[in-house]
Design a protein around this motif. Structure first.
Motif, PDB file in Angstrom:
ATOM      1  N   VAL A 136      -7.891  22.407  57.499  1.00 40.02           N
ATOM      2  CA  VAL A 136      -8.855  21.519  56.828  1.00 40.02           C
ATOM      3  C   VAL A 136      -8.867  21.846  55.341  1.00 40.02           C
ATOM      4  CG1 VAL A 136     -11.322  20.980  56.569  1.00 40.02           C
ATOM      5  CG2 VAL A 136     -10.343  21.179  58.849  1.00 40.02           C
ATOM      6  N   LYS A 137      -8.910  23.166  55.038  1.00 42.53           N
ATOM      7  CA  LYS A 137      -8.994  23.583  53.634  1.00 42.53           C
ATOM      8  C   LYS A 137      -7.721  23.198  52.880  1.00 42.53           C
ATOM      9  CE  LYS A 137     -11.870  27.473  54.883  1.00 42.53           C
ATOM     10  NZ  LYS A 137     -11.989  28.901  55.036  1.00 42.53           N
ATOM     11  N   GLU A 150     -14.664  18.345  52.381  1.00 39.18           N
ATOM     12  CA  GLU A 150     -14.274  19.006  53.631  1.00 39.18           C
ATOM     13  C   GLU A 150     -15.506  19.380  54.463  1.00 39.18           C
ATOM     14  OE1 GLU A 150     -12.771  23.239  53.003  1.00 39.18           O
ATOM     15  OE2 GLU A 150     -12.753  22.468  50.963  1.00 39.18           O
ATOM     16  N   CYS A 173      -7.452  19.355  52.397  1.00 34.78           N
ATOM     17  CA  CYS A 173      -8.447  18.877  51.443  1.00 34.78           C
ATOM     18  C   CYS A 173      -8.008  19.221  50.016  1.00 34.78           C
ATOM     19  CB  CYS A 173      -9.806  19.500  51.761  1.00 34.78           C
ATOM     20  SG  CYS A 173     -11.111  18.862  50.735  1.00 34.78           S
TER      21      CYS A 173
END
Ligand code: AMP
Length: 435
Positions: free
Chosen positions: A257-258, A273, A261
């Protein structure tokens, strides 16, 4: 069918008109009259079906008679996550705007002082996560013996999160006269045991079998070459699609996710996020920015996004195929809500084959492929790659050192995002860095 035939009060009908709802969803049409008659309900329904209103609307009418006593909430709604609890509170505010119901929230990350003051005065509706509620019960700040209506929402998610023993303890503290409204998208055996034990002659309403997806959602599978750089390029291409108004991008892990994003920000996308490592306030803030249209895309993990009520998401993108096929249904259920048209794109690499096979088996049907030649190794390129590999091997056998010219042409190709020929299976890390 219109809401007028369900037995709801004029105050509620007027709030529904203001909310722009013209007719009840199937779960609302089936559940509301039975709840108003005092029956227990077992609702097998996923989010996006209108299930929140199916219990909040009749509860507002039921609770409009009578008064709350100090520390003894008249109704209790258990939610697995803070976000869901906050959303149910918003629903009560929206649909109950013409009534004078009092409400408190006991969820992590929210200061208790104000909520405790409300509880001390007495509330009609208490919305809580199970652990927080039990803390308060143990400290004598809440008594459950006056509860008239209990809602257990998203029970299967509670099971995933290990909350079922807490839910069971809470059910045992309830009075005999309780009306219970129980909702779960699926019915694993642990949940079945719980409903057998605590529901009294419930009306079972199943609005959508667990593996079905809304018919208003078009689903596409986008095959891409095996590595992350191409995957991110493919994602960017999809995000730039003409009819993409906004969307949620799902990844399997927080780390991913990080990374996704950050990469999208670098490429100029308006993105936020949402994952479990972020403080509650930040999550709420990002969600409200997304709902308000200040950010166009949300990159999220499954736990953080489960059940979020975001009414107008045009697209869902699965950056990864979920390891648990049921999560696919929940993910794509963020779009195509309440009859609106939605689109779901799932990126698939050869590495995901195991999960793709499991997903197709679960859905009982293939997902239509959308082929972008630039994001996959075409068969002729694979042939070229293997021919080049053979040629290299023969050459290396005779001359172990490569010419400088050959090396720089490979780097040029990689920087132009063209397929790189002759790398074999190992791609050096510097080529995988996002451009
Ligand atoms: P839920 O399944 O409770 O998460 O609700 C899904 C979405 O549908 C929410 O955004 C609701 O505001 C919306 N909704 C609920 N009932 C109706 C209805 N009868 N007509 C139109 N939208 C609805």
């Amino acid at each position: 069918m219109s809401f007028e035939y369900l037995g709801l009060s004029d105050e509620i009908l007027s709030a529904l008109k203001d909310a722009g709802y013209s007719e009840p969803t199937p779960i609302q049409a089936k559940a509301i009259p039975s709840i108003l008659q005092g029956r227990d309900i077992l609702g097998i329904a996923q989010t996006g079906t209108g299930k929140t209103a199916s219990f909040t609307l009749p509860m507002i009418d039921i609770l409009s008679q009578g008064r709350a006593r100090a520390r003894m909430p008249r109704s209790l709604i258990l939610e697995p996550t803070r976000e869901l609890a906050a959303q149910v509170a918003e629903s009560f505010e929206k649909y109950g705007k013409n009534s004078k119901l009092t409400m408190a929230l006991l969820i992590g990350g929210v200061a208790f002082a104000d909520q405790e003051r409300l509880l001390d005065r007495g509330v009609d509706v208490l919305i809580a996560t199970p652990g927080r509620l039990l803390d308060h019960v143990e400290r004598g700040r809440v008594m459950l013996t006056g509860t008239e209506v209990l809602v257990v929402d998203e029970a299967d998610r509670m099971l995933d999160m290990g909350f079922i023993p807490d839910v069971e303890r809470i059910c045992k503290l309830m009075p005999q006269t309780l009306q219970t409204l129980f909702f779960s998208a699926t019915m694993p055996k642990e949940i079945k045991q719980l409903t057998d034990q605590f529901l009294k002659n419930p009306k079972t309403i199943e609005v959508s079998p667990p593996s079905s997806t809304a018919s208003t959602i078009t689903q596409k599978l986008v095959p891409v070459a095996a590595h992350d750089k191409v995957k991110r390029q493919a994602l960017r291409h999809l995000l730039r699609g003409e009819d993409v108004k906004n969307g949620i991008i799902f990844c399997n892990r927080k780390k991913e996710v990080k990374v996704v994003c950050k990469s999208l920000k670098i490429h100029g996308f308006s993105v936020g996020e949402l994952h479990g490592d972020l403080p509650q306030e930040t999550r709420m803030e990002i969600l409200s920015q997304f709902k308000g249209g200040e950010i166009q895309f949300l990159v999220a993990s499954d736990v953080a996004a489960r059940g979020l009520d975001i009414p107008s998401v045009s697209h869902v993108f699965n950056f990864d195929i979920p390891t648990n096929p049921e999560d696919y249904v929940h993910r794509i259920g963020r779009t195509g809500r309440a009859g609106k048209e939605g689109h779901a794109f799932t990126l698939s690499t050869p590495r995901d084959k195991k999960y793709l096979d499991a997903l197709i088996k679960f859905l009982g049907k293939e997902i239509e492929e959308e082929i972008y030649p630039e994001f996959q190794n075409k068969p002729e390129e694979r042939k070229k790659t293997s021919a080049a590999r053979k040629e290299r091997k023969t050459r290396d056998d005779h001359s172990p050192r490569q010419s400088k010219k050959k090396k720089s042409s490979r780097r040029d190709a990689a920087e132009k995002d063209e397929p790189v020929i002759g790398m074999g299976d190992h791609i050096p890390a510097f080529l995988l860095r996002d451009g």
